[in-house]
Design an enzyme around this catalytic site. Structure first.
Site, PDB file in Angstrom:
ATOM      1  N   GLU A 114       2.906   1.166   5.335  1.00  0.00           N
ATOM      2  CA  GLU A 114       1.565   1.519   5.789  1.00  0.00           C
ATOM      3  C   GLU A 114       0.635   0.317   5.831  1.00  0.00           C
ATOM      4  OE1 GLU A 114      -1.940   4.823   4.980  1.00  0.00           O
ATOM      5  OE2 GLU A 114      -0.553   4.308   3.390  1.00  0.00           O
ATOM      6  N   ASP A 132       1.582   5.341   0.162  1.00  0.00           N
ATOM      7  CA  ASP A 132       1.022   6.476   0.885  1.00  0.00           C
ATOM      8  C   ASP A 132       1.353   7.753   0.123  1.00  0.00           C
ATOM      9  OD1 ASP A 132      -0.220   7.972   2.789  1.00  0.00           O
ATOM     10  OD2 ASP A 132       1.336   7.770   4.311  1.00  0.00           O
ATOM     11  N   LYS A 144       0.856  -1.193   0.000  1.00  0.00           N
ATOM     12  CA  LYS A 144       0.000   0.000   0.000  1.00  0.00           C
ATOM     13  C   LYS A 144       0.888   1.237   0.000  1.00  0.00           C
ATOM     14  CE  LYS A 144      -3.853   2.299   2.242  1.00  0.00           C
ATOM     15  NZ  LYS A 144      -3.283   3.632   1.986  1.00  0.00           N
TER      16      LYS A 144
END
Length: 349
Positions: free
Chosen positions: A208, A68, A66
């Site tokens: 994250e 960010d 993921k």
């Protein structure tokens, strides 16, 4: 050394040991039209990931890191390249390195879906560094440090791919943006691993979280569950409704007062007093002081030395958990979300 003589291949034989021959086809009529091309859409609403506490299980799920940053769509057309934010704003000139690399891609028309990020020294995406490179929220600076992590291909050489399953879209994307590239447009690589194990490794490395995607799904706009996000640490957007003053803190901000959405109303969810540096606090204070109002827009209880503002700014807040009375625990300020990024305020279940 002479190459060995290659034996001729045997002819394909039928049941009667007679060589099979194809029937001559009709010559193509030059007036016959080619396969129709799909019109290139001006914009496609993004597919959004649904937050889940644990990774889904099953062979149809594939995983990625993921990122960010800011969600972007890179439109490559014969007339030029456009870089659009999640909210449809044109930020082409704000990402010159991504723009230059998009022009070099070997394709005439394409729409790439991905995330603009700035990487720290460990190769992790850092939202605060990205914001600083753009001049802060509302800033107009161009970010030469940003790179684009491409994770989907929605349109390719005249054909709309949104109705095609993810595995086929990824196959075409990997041919366009090879894995391991160090350019300004890079492939967000799929990771072949158990979801629980990958999440644990991601969290150990300070990432994250991870994204799980149904490899058989078409590209559907909205938050429908085809994509799922699992975070190591909770991070969501909250409306800033004021701040408590302090002479000992950066920007004179002792603590931000925050609100979440519940139905059509905002409710107070506590505050945050960490995560600021001198620059981010100064820029935030400057923006808040233009929005000061006499009375809080949300019931915060009695607050000493507080300044209230219109709830127009959305802060990205990292936190560990919620208290029994609905307040954030171990909260830390990460930055302000841009309006162009369609910043949404967390909705209390």
């Amino acid at each position: 050394m002479a190459k060995p003589t290659r034996k001729p291949s045997l002819p394909l034989l039928g049941e009667a040991a007679t060589q099979l021959r194809s029937r001559p086809g009709r010559r193509r009529d030059s007036a016959q039209p080619n396969l129709p091309l799909d019109p290139m859409p001006a914009r496609i609403e993004p597919c959004l990931a649904l937050l889940k506490p644990r990774p889904p299980k099953g062979p149809q799920w594939t995983y990625e890191v993921k990122w960010d940053g800011y969600r972007l769509a890179v439109h490559i057309e014969p007339s030029g390249v456009r870089i659009l934010t999640r909210g449809g704003h044109d930020w082409t000139e704000r990402f010159p390195a991504i723009l230059a690399e998009a022009r070099r891609l070997p394709v005439s028309t394409a729409i790439l879906d991905g995330e603009a990020v700035v990487l720290d020294s460990q190769g992790r995406s850092d939202f605060g560094m990205l914001q600083q490179s753009l001049g802060g929220r509302g800033g107009k600076r161009t970010s030469r440090d940003s790179i684009f992590m491409a994770f989907d291909l929605l349109y390719f050489d005249g054909h709309d791919l949104t109705g095609t399953e993810l595995s086929a879209r990824r196959h075409l994307l990997e041919g366009l943006v090879p894995a391991g590239s160090e350019d300004a447009i890079r492939l967000s690589e799929e990771v072949d691993a158990d979801g629980e194990q990958l999440l644990r490794v991601a969290c150990e490395h300070g990432l994250e979280g991870i994204i799980a995607k149904d490899r058989n799904s078409p590209y559907r706009s909205g938050r429908l569950g085809d994509w799922v996000k699992i975070k190591c640490v909770q991070s969501d957007g909250f409306a800033i409704i004021g701040y408590e003053k302090s002479t000992a803190s950066f920007g004179g901000i002792g603590r931000l007062l925050l609100a979440a959405r519940q139905g059509n109303e905002l409710i107070y969810v506590g505050g945050v007093g960490t995560g600021f540096n001198e620059r981010s606090a100064s820029e935030l204070r400057e923006q808040m002081d233009t929005l000061i109002i006499a009375k809080s827009a949300v019931d915060t209880g009695r607050k000493r030395n507080a300044v209230f503002i219109e709830p127009k700014l959305v802060a990205e807040i990292e936190y560990r958990a919620w208290t029994h009375d609905g307040k954030l625990r171990h909260a830390s300020y990460k930055g302000l979300r841009e309006a162009a990024d369609q910043a949404s305020v967390y909705e209390v279940p």
